[in-house]
Design an enzyme around this catalytic site. Structure first.
Site, mmCIF file in Angstrom:
data_model
loop_
_atom_site.group_PDB
_atom_site.id
_atom_site.type_symbol
_atom_site.label_atom_id
_atom_site.label_comp_id
_atom_site.label_asym_id
_atom_site.label_seq_id
_atom_site.Cartn_x
_atom_site.Cartn_y
_atom_site.Cartn_z
ATOM 1 N N ASP A 38 -0.249 -0.010 5.638
ATOM 2 C CA ASP A 38 0.402 -0.966 4.551
ATOM 3 C C ASP A 38 0.134 -2.314 4.839
ATOM 4 O O ASP A 38 0.102 -2.583 5.770
ATOM 5 C CB ASP A 38 1.891 -0.803 4.498
ATOM 6 C CG ASP A 38 2.377 -0.789 3.149
ATOM 7 O OD1 ASP A 38 2.685 0.422 2.347
ATOM 8 O OD2 ASP A 38 2.724 -1.842 2.646
ATOM 9 N N LYS A 59 -3.344 -3.227 -1.869
ATOM 10 C CA LYS A 59 -3.953 -3.856 -2.764
ATOM 11 C C LYS A 59 -5.536 -4.192 -2.348
ATOM 12 O O LYS A 59 -6.463 -4.298 -3.078
ATOM 13 C CB LYS A 59 -3.165 -5.144 -3.308
ATOM 14 C CG LYS A 59 -2.122 -5.095 -3.895
ATOM 15 C CD LYS A 59 -2.021 -4.429 -5.298
ATOM 16 C CE LYS A 59 -0.546 -3.927 -5.727
ATOM 17 N NZ LYS A 59 -0.620 -3.012 -6.682
ATOM 18 N N MET A 171 12.083 -8.595 -3.281
ATOM 19 C CA MET A 171 10.973 -8.930 -4.175
ATOM 20 C C MET A 171 11.480 -10.046 -5.426
ATOM 21 O O MET A 171 10.977 -9.555 -6.547
ATOM 22 C CB MET A 171 10.336 -7.647 -4.935
ATOM 23 C CG MET A 171 9.500 -6.872 -3.906
ATOM 24 S SD MET A 171 9.118 -4.937 -4.076
ATOM 25 C CE MET A 171 10.762 -4.399 -3.498
#
Lengths: 259, 259
Positions: A38, A59, A171
């Site tokens: 990750d 990403k 987040m």
């Protein structure tokens, strides 16, 4: 179910420092054939998986539009070849981070899964601040919530505040101003609040403030993602500078010892 | 501050199995001069602290009326002699369990403290059920709450239900009937619910049911403390029998491999 299939281990990498991995996680990494890494996990973790082929996903994994489907396909493909696949997820795998989708995908393909728990950054943040998340003088619980809009819409901040639990917000840095404003509608202006960036890693930074100054202070001090925002009376128990942390990586440790 | 004082490590022992300790916890135990052992921690943990004098504390610690004050006094006394004291707490030290009081007591005495995070039983319970606590299809968070009345009164179950987060209820078995009834006033009868007793230990037992049958099923199946009660739509993702756990201690592992 494929009888000679491999398996997938969903492995919680913890908040950053490698010694915050569990013994079980270290063992799983040592035995891994393939490691899917990750973005949020400490890349040094691959040193614990010397035999493994390491694939960096997320990403920057080369498949921008459908990274999640791509990751799930990779896990299934390697496990079906009979390999021991370790999917490394930052923090605790079962808190945010799409473990639910990955488990469903593996279940559907009949691939055995092992889950290895770990330390979520909210707990590491509390350790850095030297506080219990649930000091019984102040509350009877803690709520971990993501402020990420794509994850099931905006949380109901009034409902969360009404629980009187400590809030650990993940987040949330990109919308710290609006979430602080929403919480101020339900909580006193002087409610203790904190931001811990890179909690549990060598780069940990902490801000201790109050709800009405949370957004401004975090901006002034240059705090950004990844960070945990903590709000609630239990946070007020923090007394910075008393705390001994990992000597190698935390300045305050040296200060505490010198004192 | 006492310059030649020892220190106290508040150490999270995790849910039971020793390999769920962190590497940092194992290192702290190996260096310990004195270990104060909680009732809720796996007693086998002392095998990791071969040099330490082990003192069992808690209700059976010999000081029934004031066990907490007694424990705090012991920690301070040994640390002030210059010893390396490890206070072992079951689960995650910073979630329930009075770490707040112990930190305040040590702070007041000027004793350096290190906090070592660990796995709380709520996460181990989710691993046993094979679910994310926060599957984004269902919720945006999870609330850990204690049902223990002495800890700051009864939680506001209606407010907790209104958050739509997964609820992980600790110390709730003695009042499972009343808390389930209270939650039923706010949540649908078919809301998925589970009980995991001795989560993350060799004796783990799991019950998967729905809110309106939670109390009756738990009673019928003989579930008792210590257990985590989980309530929320995310729990409905659990599909038992697919899950590989530690092969040595979980029957379902053998079943999954044989399948």
């Amino acid at each position: 179910m494929n009888t000679n299939s491999g398996k997938v281990t969903l492995l919680s990498a913890g908040p950053g420092e490698l010694d915050l991995l569990t013994l079980r996680a270290a063992k799983a990494l040592a035995a891994a054939d393939v490691v899917l890494l990750d973005d949020l996990a400490n890349p040094e973790i691959v040193s614990l998986a010397p035999q493994a082929r390491v694939i960096r996903v997320g990403k920057r994994g080369g498949c921008r539009s459908t990274p999640q489907a791509f990751i799930e396909r990779l896990m299934r493909r390697y496990a079906q070849k009979g390999l021991d696949v370790v999917r490394v997820k930052g923090g605790e795998a079962l808190l945010f981070g799409r473990a639910g989708e990955e488990l469903a995908s593996l279940r559907e393909a009949g691939i055995p899964v092992e889950i290895v728990n770990g330390i979520s950054s909210g707990f590491a943040a509390a350790a850095g601040l030297g506080i219990s998340l649930t000091h019984r003088r102040h509350c009877h619980g803690v709520t971990f919530v993501t402020a990420h809009k794509e994850d099931h819409g905006e949380p109901d901040w009034a409902a969360l505040a009404a629980t009187r639990t400590t809030l650990a917000i993940y987040m949330g840095m990109r919308r710290i101003e609006s979430l602080a404003a929403a919480l101020l509608a339900s909580l006193p202006a002087d409610t203790p609040a904190a931001v811990v960036q890179w909690a549990g890693s060598a780069n940990e930074r902490r801000l201790l403030t109050r709800l009405d100054r949370l957004a401004a202070d975090a901006t002034d001090e240059g705090f950004g993602s990844p960070a945990v925002i903590l709000v609630g009376d239990a946070i007020g128990e923090s007394v910075e500078a008393m705390w001994v942390q990992d000597a190698a990586s935390h300045d305050e440790s040296a200060r505490a010892r010198a004192a």
